[in-house]
Enzyme design. Structure first.
Site, PDB file in Angstrom:
ATOM      1  N   LYS A 143       0.838  -1.199   0.000  1.00  0.00           N
ATOM      2  CA  LYS A 143       0.000   0.000   0.000  1.00  0.00           C
ATOM      3  C   LYS A 143       0.877   1.256   0.000  1.00  0.00           C
ATOM      4  O   LYS A 143       0.682   2.173  -0.780  1.00  0.00           O
ATOM      5  CB  LYS A 143      -0.903  -0.034   1.243  1.00  0.00           C
TER       6      LYS A 143
ATOM      7  N   GLU B 230      10.724  -4.702   3.894  1.00  0.00           N
ATOM      8  CA  GLU B 230      10.771  -6.107   3.479  1.00  0.00           C
ATOM      9  C   GLU B 230      10.381  -6.258   2.013  1.00  0.00           C
ATOM     10  O   GLU B 230      11.055  -6.929   1.226  1.00  0.00           O
ATOM     11  CB  GLU B 230       9.799  -6.946   4.340  1.00  0.00           C
TER      12      GLU B 230
ATOM     13  N   GLY C 282      -4.721  -2.283   5.510  1.00  0.00           N
ATOM     14  CA  GLY C 282      -3.948  -3.415   4.983  1.00  0.00           C
ATOM     15  C   GLY C 282      -4.533  -4.765   5.376  1.00  0.00           C
ATOM     16  O   GLY C 282      -4.731  -5.640   4.528  1.00  0.00           O
ATOM     17  N   ARG C 283      -4.830  -4.938   6.671  1.00  0.00           N
ATOM     18  CA  ARG C 283      -5.266  -6.276   7.126  1.00  0.00           C
ATOM     19  C   ARG C 283      -6.702  -6.600   6.744  1.00  0.00           C
ATOM     20  O   ARG C 283      -7.193  -7.682   7.039  1.00  0.00           O
ATOM     21  CB  ARG C 283      -5.045  -6.408   8.637  1.00  0.00           C
TER      22      ARG C 283
ATOM     23  N   GLU D 138      -3.423  -6.880  15.655  1.00  0.00           N
ATOM     24  CA  GLU D 138      -3.020  -5.550  15.184  1.00  0.00           C
ATOM     25  C   GLU D 138      -4.189  -4.568  15.366  1.00  0.00           C
ATOM     26  O   GLU D 138      -3.993  -3.379  15.544  1.00  0.00           O
ATOM     27  CB  GLU D 138      -2.578  -5.613  13.709  1.00  0.00           C
TER      28      GLU D 138
ATOM     29  N   HIS E 182      -2.359 -33.545  19.060  1.00  0.00           N
ATOM     30  CA  HIS E 182      -1.162 -34.280  19.462  1.00  0.00           C
ATOM     31  C   HIS E 182      -0.030 -33.334  19.845  1.00  0.00           C
ATOM     32  O   HIS E 182       1.106 -33.767  20.022  1.00  0.00           O
ATOM     33  CB  HIS E 182      -0.706 -35.192  18.318  1.00  0.00           C
TER      34      HIS E 182
ATOM     35  N   LYS F 270      10.052  -0.491  13.406  1.00  0.00           N
ATOM     36  CA  LYS F 270      10.505  -0.208  12.029  1.00  0.00           C
ATOM     37  C   LYS F 270      11.557   0.894  12.047  1.00  0.00           C
ATOM     38  O   LYS F 270      12.599   0.799  11.392  1.00  0.00           O
ATOM     39  CB  LYS F 270       9.322   0.279  11.174  1.00  0.00           C
TER      40      LYS F 270
HETATM   41  O1  F6P Z   1       3.033  -4.229   9.841  1.00  0.00           O
HETATM   42  C1  F6P Z   1       2.358  -3.043   9.715  1.00  0.00           C
HETATM   43  C2  F6P Z   1       1.769  -2.808   8.375  1.00  0.00           C
HETATM   44  O2  F6P Z   1       1.582  -1.436   8.272  1.00  0.00           O
HETATM   45  C3  F6P Z   1       0.481  -3.567   8.160  1.00  0.00           C
HETATM   46  O3  F6P Z   1      -0.604  -2.987   8.712  1.00  0.00           O
HETATM   47  C4  F6P Z   1       0.457  -3.637   6.666  1.00  0.00           C
HETATM   48  O4  F6P Z   1      -0.477  -4.550   6.267  1.00  0.00           O
HETATM   49  C5  F6P Z   1       1.888  -4.017   6.387  1.00  0.00           C
HETATM   50  O5  F6P Z   1       2.620  -3.241   7.323  1.00  0.00           O
HETATM   51  C6  F6P Z   1       2.385  -3.809   4.985  1.00  0.00           C
HETATM   52  O6  F6P Z   1       2.323  -2.475   4.560  1.00  0.00           O
HETATM   53  P1  F6P Z   1       2.382  -2.087   3.030  1.00  0.00           P
HETATM   54  O7  F6P Z   1       1.214  -2.677   2.340  1.00  0.00           O
HETATM   55  O8  F6P Z   1       2.334  -0.589   3.005  1.00  0.00           O
HETATM   56  O9  F6P Z   1       3.665  -2.613   2.462  1.00  0.00           O
END
Ligand code: F6P
Length: 545
Positions: free
Chosen positions: A206, A212, A266-267, A352, A383, A511
């Site tokens: 987003k 990452e 995002g979630r 979250e 188990h 972060k």
């Molecule tokens: O981990 C925090 C967060 O902001 C989430 O809410 C989001 O889904 C994720 O990082 C990834 O963010 P982006 O879509 O901006 O890469």
């Protein structure tokens, strides 16, 4: 939305008193005394059978909890949730993931423009997906794509990964892989499995600033260019983002960027263009069924009275255990391997959203909010950690989720699976008394002394709560409905706990610090941290040699 401290309501006081009176409540006994208990605490919505009767509650508990919801003005809050109000107050945003699955004819008032935008972006996505699936859009060398790699993390990964795996029975010829972790192992091992010549890479972010995702995308892009050429990138890399400029800067062609909306967190975004990898892997009509199922639950949640409303009653049950029994966690146990990733998906969605310690006044709360979510599929988990469920000292309300019809033709497997599913909830409730254990031991050849020694370890106290969700069949539609059910449960909990469920400031600090330490590692500046961190950085650096 209103700002109501739940502990100041009269329902809260009633529940506190009621909890004290319910200390000796015996679940098994309550079934014996009340022949209609099962049906009294079960809600049926078409293919969803939600049995809450094996929980530590009575009619009076349910009434008081529902009163709590009313006093927290949940009904008005639900109206706000389905409007264009900026209920994500701290980010000044609307919360309209429900608009992503609303058909135009159902869209009303101020939400209509959002639904129109959602439909327009879905149309673009579906057109593109159909062309990739049928081979109209090809690779740089004119071949059909047979693989997709989706690069994202958190909300830009967990939902699509979970749904893609859950709907394995609906997969088409396109294989989808997901890469999320910045750990090089993830990208290194994943790239070994794919043929770049026939792979479409989807960068999902987003913000298009997430460390990452950008690190993985840059590595993959370089790997790809080394094998082919810069010119080939345009045909093989697409993006899903609300930061178009950054995506273009990265090298994605503008017409290959699918927009994300600011009004979808995002979630909660798997229903949007973020789900493009799922649509590519199961086809657009299955993806549409997923949306339809979610919409069905949206309608149920919006229009069903509180006392028969599935997400509302589930959220109230969570409140009951979390705030009155002091239960720390909730376990999610899907009895299907397809839903293997559901617990981790729900961990992000729930933790979250409701892992907040400050209320809507900006004050620290003096009551419990979001609980710990965890789980694994049954029967594997039986188990592994069920010992603690049955004989441990923690109270852990458990969700048992299963599907009546299997996706395979192995009836013996399914019957055994389901027998375990039913047996566990019964065993947790009934336990095994000292008398029953004694009777069993008496059938053995053990000496009296041996029996006496063993007896206490074989007793199960029982009275352990669980909620059973029996769904007709795992389909894209029922999966959509299930996920939406949990989304709305999260919303209700946030209303009751008077917190903001749609921001995630808590993930920012780590972060920022990681960026700082990255600089320190590069420049070997280790002494500007606490003694523990400094020593760790030095030790790490020394091992790199
Ligand atoms: O981990 C925090 C967060 O902001 C989430 O809410 C989001 O889904 C994720 O990082 C990834 O963010 P982006 O879509 O901006 O890469």
């Amino acid at each position: 939305m209103k700002n109501i401290n739940p502990t100041t309501t009269s329902a809260w006081k009633i529940l506190e008193e009621h909890y004290k009176n319910l200390k000796d409540f015996d679940l098994k006994d309550s079934f014996n005394k009340n022949p209609t208990r099962a049906e009294n605490f079960t809600i049926i919505d078409d293919d969803f059978y939600v049995d809450m009767s094996k929980n530590l509650l009575t009619r009076a508990t349910k009434d008081a909890l529902t009163q709590l919801a009313r006093e927290c003005e949940l009904e008005a809050a639900i109206s706000s949730y389905y409007s264009s109000e900026c209920i994500n107050f701290t980010e000044d945003r609307e919360v309209l993931h429900t608009a992503l699955r609303t058909p135009l004819e159902k869209a009303t008032g101020s939400v209509k423009p959002y639904v129109k935008d959602a439909l327009a972006s879905k149309k673009l996505m579906f057109e593109y997906v159909d062309k990739i699936v049928d081979g109209t859009l090809t690779t740089h060398s004119g071949e059909a794509f047979d693989t997709v790699v989706s690069i994202g993390i958190g909300g830009s990964d967990l939902g699509p990964t979970m749904v893609y795996q859950a709907l394995e029975a609906y997969h088409n010829h396109i294989k989808v892989h997901y890469i999320s972790n910045v750990d090089g192992d993830h990208v290194y091992e994943s790239l070994k499995k794919i043929n770049p010549a026939t792979t479409l890479f989807v960068i999902v972010s987003k913000s298009f600033t997430t460390q990452e995702t950008l690190t993985n995308s840059t590595t993959i892009r370089k790997w790809f260019v080394d094998k082919f050429s810069e010119e080939a990138v345009g045909k093989h890399f697409i993006a899903v983002s609300s930061n178009i400029d950054k995506a273009v800067e990265f090298g994605v062609e503008k017409e290959n960027i699918f927009p994300m909306f600011d009004w979808v967190g995002g979630r909660f975004s798997l229903w949007s263009t973020v789900g493009i990898s799922v649509a590519l892997g199961i086809g657009t009509s299955n993806f549409q069924s997923l949306l339809d199922g979610a919409h069905e639950m949206d309608e149920h949640f919006r229009h069903t009275p509180l006392d028969n409303n599935i997400p509302v009653q589930l959220a109230l049950l969570t409140t009951w255990y979390n705030n009155f029994f002091d239960a720390q966690s909730e376990a999610i146990i899907p009895y299907t391997q397809y839903l293997q990733k559901l617990p981790s998906y729900l961990q992000q969605a729930m933790m979250e959203s409701n892992g907040k310690g400050v209320d809507r006044n900006g004050e620290l709360v003096d009551y419990q909010t979001g609980n710990i979510i965890w789980g694994e599929p049954g029967t594997n988990s039986q188990h592994a950690f069920f010992q603690l469920f049955h004989q441990g000292t923690k109270l852990i309300p458990i969700y048992f989720i299963a599907f009546a019809k299997a996706k395979h033709n192995l009836p013996e497997h399914h019957q055994k699976l389901m027998a375990n599913f039913f047996a566990q909830t019964e065993a947790l409730m009934n336990g095994k008394s000292a008398e029953e254990v004694q009777a069993d031991l008496d059938k053995s050849n053990m000496s009296t002394e041996e029996k006496k020694k063993l007896k206490p370890f074989k007793v199960f106290q029982g009275n352990r709560p669980s909620t059973t969700l029996l769904i007709d069949e795992l389909t894209p539609r029922s999966l959509g409905k299930l996920i939406a059910m949990f989304e709305h449960k999260i919303f209700v909990e946030g209303v009751i706990w008077n917190i903001y469920s749609y921001d995630q400031w808590g993930v920012q600090l780590g972060k920022v610090l990681a960026d700082r330490i990255l600089d320190d590692l590069k420049t070997k500046r280790f002494n500007e941290h606490d003694a523990s961190t400094t020593a760790l950085l030095k030790r790490f650096d020394s091992k790199l040699m």
